[in-house]
Scaffold this motif. Sequence first.
Motif, PDB file in Angstrom:
ATOM      1  N   MET A   1      28.308  44.194  70.129  1.00 12.97           N
ATOM      2  CA  MET A   1      27.739  45.382  70.701  1.00 12.97           C
ATOM      3  C   MET A   1      27.579  45.242  72.213  1.00 12.97           C
ATOM      4  N   LEU A   2      27.391  44.030  72.699  1.00 13.07           N
ATOM      5  CA  LEU A   2      27.209  43.806  74.132  1.00 13.07           C
ATOM      6  C   LEU A   2      28.459  44.215  74.910  1.00 13.07           C
ATOM      7  N   VAL A   3      29.639  43.846  74.410  1.00 12.08           N
ATOM      8  CA  VAL A   3      30.885  44.201  75.093  1.00 12.08           C
ATOM      9  C   VAL A   3      31.015  45.719  75.174  1.00 12.08           C
ATOM     10  N   TYR A   4      30.711  46.394  74.085  1.00  9.71           N
ATOM     11  CA  TYR A   4      30.767  47.854  74.055  1.00  9.71           C
ATOM     12  C   TYR A   4      29.853  48.463  75.113  1.00  9.71           C
ATOM     13  N   GLU A   5      28.645  47.969  75.207  1.00 10.80           N
ATOM     14  CA  GLU A   5      27.674  48.505  76.160  1.00 10.80           C
ATOM     15  C   GLU A   5      28.107  48.276  77.604  1.00 10.80           C
ATOM     16  N   VAL A   6      28.650  47.104  77.895  1.00 10.19           N
ATOM     17  CA  VAL A   6      29.105  46.801  79.251  1.00 10.19           C
ATOM     18  C   VAL A   6      30.275  47.710  79.625  1.00 10.19           C
ATOM     19  N   LEU A   7      31.238  47.846  78.728  1.00  9.15           N
ATOM     20  CA  LEU A   7      32.393  48.689  79.016  1.00  9.15           C
ATOM     21  C   LEU A   7      32.011  50.159  79.134  1.00  9.15           C
ATOM     22  N   LYS A   8      31.055  50.589  78.333  1.00 10.99           N
ATOM     23  CA  LYS A   8      30.578  51.978  78.401  1.00 10.99           C
ATOM     24  C   LYS A   8      29.942  52.246  79.771  1.00 10.99           C
ATOM     25  N   LYS A   9      29.168  51.293  80.293  1.00 14.60           N
ATOM     26  CA  LYS A   9      28.551  51.441  81.608  1.00 14.60           C
ATOM     27  C   LYS A   9      29.596  51.494  82.725  1.00 14.60           C
ATOM     28  N   LEU A  10      30.729  50.832  82.502  1.00 15.49           N
ATOM     29  CA  LEU A  10      31.816  50.843  83.482  1.00 15.49           C
ATOM     30  C   LEU A  10      32.720  52.065  83.322  1.00 15.49           C
ATOM     31  N   ASP A  11      32.314  52.989  82.479  1.00 17.52           N
ATOM     32  CA  ASP A  11      33.009  54.256  82.244  1.00 17.52           C
ATOM     33  C   ASP A  11      34.353  54.097  81.521  1.00 17.52           C
ATOM     34  N   TYR A  12      34.469  53.054  80.700  1.00 14.57           N
ATOM     35  CA  TYR A  12      35.644  52.908  79.848  1.00 14.57           C
ATOM     36  C   TYR A  12      35.461  53.783  78.618  1.00 14.57           C
ATOM     37  N   ALA A  13      36.553  54.176  78.010  1.00 14.05           N
ATOM     38  CA  ALA A  13      36.496  55.017  76.813  1.00 14.05           C
ATOM     39  C   ALA A  13      37.112  54.274  75.636  1.00 14.05           C
ATOM     40  N   ILE A  14      36.683  54.636  74.446  1.00  7.95           N
ATOM     41  CA  ILE A  14      37.238  54.059  73.228  1.00  7.95           C
ATOM     42  C   ILE A  14      38.577  54.732  72.934  1.00  7.95           C
ATOM     43  N   LEU A  15      39.578  53.932  72.657  1.00  4.14           N
ATOM     44  CA  LEU A  15      40.897  54.446  72.323  1.00  4.14           C
ATOM     45  C   LEU A  15      41.087  54.328  70.821  1.00  4.14           C
ATOM     46  N   SER A  16      41.168  55.443  70.147  1.00  2.04           N
ATOM     47  CA  SER A  16      41.334  55.419  68.703  1.00  2.04           C
ATOM     48  C   SER A  16      42.782  55.091  68.337  1.00  2.04           C
ATOM     49  N   TYR A  17      42.993  54.732  67.094  1.00  2.26           N
ATOM     50  CA  TYR A  17      44.342  54.408  66.619  1.00  2.26           C
ATOM     51  C   TYR A  17      45.271  55.598  66.798  1.00  2.26           C
ATOM     52  N   GLY A  18      44.791  56.781  66.461  1.00  2.00           N
ATOM     53  CA  GLY A  18      45.607  57.985  66.590  1.00  2.00           C
ATOM     54  C   GLY A  18      45.994  58.276  68.028  1.00  2.00           C
ATOM     55  N   LYS A  19      45.090  58.036  68.949  1.00  6.41           N
ATOM     56  CA  LYS A  19      45.362  58.276  70.368  1.00  6.41           C
ATOM     57  C   LYS A  19      46.439  57.324  70.887  1.00  6.41           C
ATOM     58  N   GLY A  20      46.457  56.108  70.377  1.00 10.00           N
ATOM     59  CA  GLY A  20      47.455  55.130  70.799  1.00 10.00           C
ATOM     60  C   GLY A  20      48.856  55.499  70.381  1.00 10.00           C
ATOM     61  N   ASN A  21      48.984  56.315  69.340  1.00  4.87           N
ATOM     62  CA  ASN A  21      50.298  56.723  68.850  1.00  4.87           C
ATOM     63  C   ASN A  21      50.787  58.029  69.452  1.00  4.87           C
TER      64      ASN A  21
END
Length: 55
Positions: A1-21
């Motif tokens: 969860m820590l990695v998620y929180e740090v990346l979220k603060k840096l304005d990164y977005a989650i890339l879903s499997y469908g988005k990658g295709n």
Amino acid sequence: MLVYEVLKKLDYAILSYGKGNEKIEGLRFSDDVVLFGPDATVYDLLYKDVLDVTP
């Protein structure tokens, strides 16, 4: 969860499997490159080294 929180603060977005295709059309590669054909997916561009093949 820590990695998620740090990346979220840096304005990164989650890339879903469908988005990658998702297909990205109309990319121009150097004439001698035959990696993807005329189209590439988000996955191709993020996880394969394409910096040396773009004009």
